[in-house]
Design an enzyme around this catalytic site. Structure first.
Site, PDB file in Angstrom:
ATOM      1  N   HIS A 323       0.728 -26.186  31.489  1.00  0.00           N
ATOM      2  CA  HIS A 323       0.131 -26.451  30.185  1.00  0.00           C
ATOM      3  C   HIS A 323      -1.096 -27.350  30.269  1.00  0.00           C
ATOM      4  CE1 HIS A 323       3.826 -24.791  28.382  1.00  0.00           C
ATOM      5  NE2 HIS A 323       3.091 -24.637  27.299  1.00  0.00           N
ATOM      6  N   GLY A 324      -1.161 -28.197  31.251  1.00  0.00           N
ATOM      7  CA  GLY A 324      -2.322 -29.075  31.314  1.00  0.00           C
ATOM      8  C   GLY A 324      -2.385 -29.857  32.604  1.00  0.00           C
TER       9      GLY A 324
END
Length: 471
Positions: A323-324
């Site tokens: 996600h990041g």
């Protein structure tokens, strides 16, 4: 080109019209491929080269695996295909994060060394189409699907513009056969697709963007009282849901108008009674991807208790990192993994509950998920701790200026509309099926008018980019 831009509003009808005017599925696919690359290159022309590179890697590896019976050679090929594709994500998404981590460790060790950041621009949607390429490569290795020999069909599978930049992450077994079929225009599918697109725009423009106005005013330190922090924490859950689910409905609807079926990505996730159930309802394409290509290969549930906990933690730490590129996302994934382990340890994940007994469990699950979501928005441990502390201290009440209060009223209206719709779909499925079987045309017209009027009057004047584009 974003779905909530005027460029897309002009682009999509033209593509649909030309698509259905072209005779022959082969020529239609060539046209769709060109339109998909144009769609993606509107962000940056060089992105097309990255997309083509990922496509060529998995296409070539798939053909080579199909032509050899050597198990050893197939293992080397699948390994090379997966590593090369993941290397694209590693370079574009995690290079800056890796350098920052090295500098931080060196600083802790007292070493006077500061590696300059490469400042690499993250291409939109790279995590989505690379995961689709990796999934295809593994499927061909497992022989669950044959290697696709038609390059146009395969390149379209990777680049199909409705789901290119934010999913759903499709499986080759679902999409590739559809590109080979001869299609005819279907009125029912077109109407159904338009309804889904309208619903998606309602969730994005009315719910998500309006939530974003208030959430931004609080988390950007313009409003500091305890009630504001608490409301912002809760509203960000609806913002990210309206934003991502809205994108998904637009994508599924757009594909359906052109005769294609994309898998569902959301099934009323905030009606979940456990975090385990939440991940069966939220971002389904990603959770099933990790289950098929990471969790099960690690052993899944077919091993001892502590090994199952280990498998869950590894899977969700990887999901957080997907996600990041930041430790806050790793923390978010670790928290979800820990919650799943706790539910499994106390057998809460498979507990049967009546409709009324589910209510407190749904509320508790929503609060836990909301606290985890805050990491996505704040991404600073100091600010996370600050807002959690403020959320527990109800001193002064300030909802902001008149415009902010109006946005909150619109948000509660949108939440009510969504809650009513999803309650019927979740708890009155037989009634919904009977209603849909009636097929009274004026019901569709009334729903469409309601959504159009709501979007016209209540859409946020400051529409933002889709949140999941950064992943």
């Amino acid at each position: 080109m974003e779905f909530n831009s005027w460029s897309f509003v002009m682009f999509f009808p033209v593509v649909c019209l030309l698509y259905w005017c072209i005779k022959g599925q082969r020529f239609r696919n060539v046209f769709l491929l060109a339109a998909s690359y144009y769609f993606y290159m509107c962000w940056n022309a060089s992105y097309g080269l990255l997309l083509l590179t990922s496509t060529l890697i998995s296409y070539g590896v798939g053909l080579r695996m199909e032509s050899t019976e050597s198990r050893t050679q197939r293992k080397w090929l699948v390994g090379a295909g997966v590593v090369l594709n993941l290397a694209l994500i590693a370079y574009f998404k995690y290079a800056n994060f890796g350098v920052e981590t090295v500098n931080w460790v060196m600083q802790l060790l007292g070493v006077d060394m500061n590696v300059p950041l490469p400042n690499i621009l993250l291409p939109v949607g790279v995590s989505f189409f690379v995961f689709q390429s990796v999934g295809y490569t593994v499927d061909v290795y497992r022989r669950t699907v044959p290697a696709e020999r038609n390059f146009v069909n395969y390149a379209l599978f990777i680049s199909f513009f409705p789901q290119l930049v934010a999913g759903p992450i499709e499986r080759s077994g679902n999409m590739l056969p559809q590109f080979r079929e001869q299609r005819t225009f279907d009125d029912d599918k077109a109407i159904s697709g338009l309804k889904l697109m309208l619903w998606g725009y309602f969730m994005k423009l009315v719910l998500a963007d309006r939530c974003g106005l208030y959430v931004g005013s609080v988390f950007d330190a313009q409003m500091e009282d305890g009630y504001s922090s608490l409301i912002a924490i809760l509203l960000f859950s609806f913002e990210i849901y309206g934003d991502f689910a809205g994108y998904t409905y637009i994508a599924i609807g757009a594909a359906r108008i052109m005769g294609f079926h994309l898998n569902d990505n959301f099934r009323h996730p905030y009606f979940s009674a456990t975090v385990t159930e939440f991940w069966r309802r939220w971002h389904i394409s990603l959770s099933t991807w990790f289950r098929a290509y990471l969790y099960f290969p690690l052993g899944g549930r077919r091993c001892g208790k502590w090994r199952v906990y280990f498998n869950l933690m590894v899977t969700f730490l990887a999901s957080g990192l997907w996600h990041g590129a930041g430790w806050s996302f790793v923390l978010w994934g670790g928290l979800h993994g820990l919650l799943l382990c706790i539910e499994r340890a106390f057998h809460l994940h498979d507990k049967k509950l009546t409709k009324f007994r589910r209510v407190p469990h749904v509320v508790i699950t929503f609060l836990m998920v909301s606290l985890c979501w805050m990491i996505f928005r704040v991404q600073s441990l100091e600010r996370i701790a600050y807002h959690l502390q403020r959320a527990c201290c109800f001193d002064d009440i300030s909802l902001g200026d008149t415009q902010t209060c109006y946005s909150l009223a619109v948000v509660f209206f949108a939440i009510l509309v969504i809650a009513v719709k999803e309650s019927f779909e979740n708890y009155a499925q037989s009634a919904m099926k009977r209603l849909s079987s009636i097929c009274v045309w004026w019901i569709d017209v009334m729903i469409a008018l309601f959504l159009l009027l709501s979007i016209s009057f209540f859409a946020s004047p400051k529409g933002g980019a889709f949140i999941y584009f950064q992943f």
